[in-house]
Design a protein around this motif. Structure first.
Motif, PDB file in Angstrom:
ATOM      1  N   TYR A  98       0.837  -1.202   0.000  1.00 52.90           N
ATOM      2  CA  TYR A  98       0.000   0.000   0.000  1.00 52.90           C
ATOM      3  C   TYR A  98       0.873   1.253   0.000  1.00 52.90           C
ATOM      4  N   LEU A 127      -8.989  -0.173  -4.091  1.00 58.08           N
ATOM      5  CA  LEU A 127      -8.341  -1.485  -3.988  1.00 58.08           C
ATOM      6  C   LEU A 127      -9.363  -2.561  -3.622  1.00 58.08           C
ATOM      7  N   GLU A 147     -10.419  -5.750  -5.855  1.00 57.94           N
ATOM      8  CA  GLU A 147     -10.343  -7.091  -5.276  1.00 57.94           C
ATOM      9  C   GLU A 147     -11.699  -7.803  -5.420  1.00 57.94           C
ATOM     10  N   VAL A 201      -7.654  -7.740  -8.601  1.00 54.23           N
ATOM     11  CA  VAL A 201      -6.506  -7.595  -7.703  1.00 54.23           C
ATOM     12  C   VAL A 201      -6.622  -8.621  -6.581  1.00 54.23           C
ATOM     13  N   LYS A 202      -5.493  -9.190  -6.223  1.00 58.76           N
ATOM     14  CA  LYS A 202      -5.428 -10.130  -5.097  1.00 58.76           C
ATOM     15  C   LYS A 202      -4.698  -9.441  -3.948  1.00 58.76           C
ATOM     16  N   ARG A 203      -5.281  -9.535  -2.761  1.00 65.38           N
ATOM     17  CA  ARG A 203      -4.695  -8.950  -1.545  1.00 65.38           C
ATOM     18  C   ARG A 203      -4.137 -10.095  -0.715  1.00 65.38           C
ATOM     19  N   TYR A 218      -0.549  -6.132  -2.729  1.00 63.15           N
ATOM     20  CA  TYR A 218      -1.590  -6.211  -3.748  1.00 63.15           C
ATOM     21  C   TYR A 218      -0.919  -6.599  -5.056  1.00 63.15           C
TER      22      TYR A 218
END
Length: 128
Positions: free
Chosen positions: A42, A61, A65, A70-72, A84
């Motif tokens: 971040y 974000l 996701e 997007v993968k966190r 991310y």
């Protein structure tokens, strides 16, 4: 150690600001570009996205996701942190975004001229 994101990655004269094609919310396309070369924390995203408030960046974000772009990943190490990264679906956005950015860059002067003429000319509403 990965290469830091440049602070001026999205300067005020970036064609993406004039791009009429939106990918998600206002900032989604810029976030996707920041993640183009791999995962980022971040705090790394905040450098080129300094014009985005922390709250709005977090919302963007989360939206990316939720949409599967997007993968966190949470790392519960001695120094916990979150990264991310683009999913395969998110990576599939890179080519159409590059095309849209190239179009905006090609038509930069026309887009600026239209935007300026529409902000300086008062709109008159005619009623019949």
């Amino acid at each position: 150690m990965r290469e830091p994101l440049p602070a001026d990655m999205f300067d005020e004269l970036c064609p993406s600001s004039l791009n009429p094609i939106r990918f998600g919310d206002k900032w989604a396309g810029l976030i996707i570009r920041c993640l183009e070369n791999g995962p980022r924390r971040y705090s790394e995203l905040r450098v080129p996205l300094s014009r985005v408030t922390p709250k709005v960046l977090t919302q963007s974000l989360r939206s990316l996701e939720r949409d599967g772009l997007v993968k966190r990943t949470v790392y519960a190490e001695a120094t916990p942190h979150v990264e991310y990264e683009l999913t395969p679906l998110g990576r599939s956005m890179l080519e159409p975004m590059a095309t849209a950015c190239a179009w905006a860059e090609e038509h930069w002067d026309e887009l600026l001229e239209a935007r300026e003429s529409n902000t300086t000319t008062p709109h008159l509403h005619h009623t019949a």
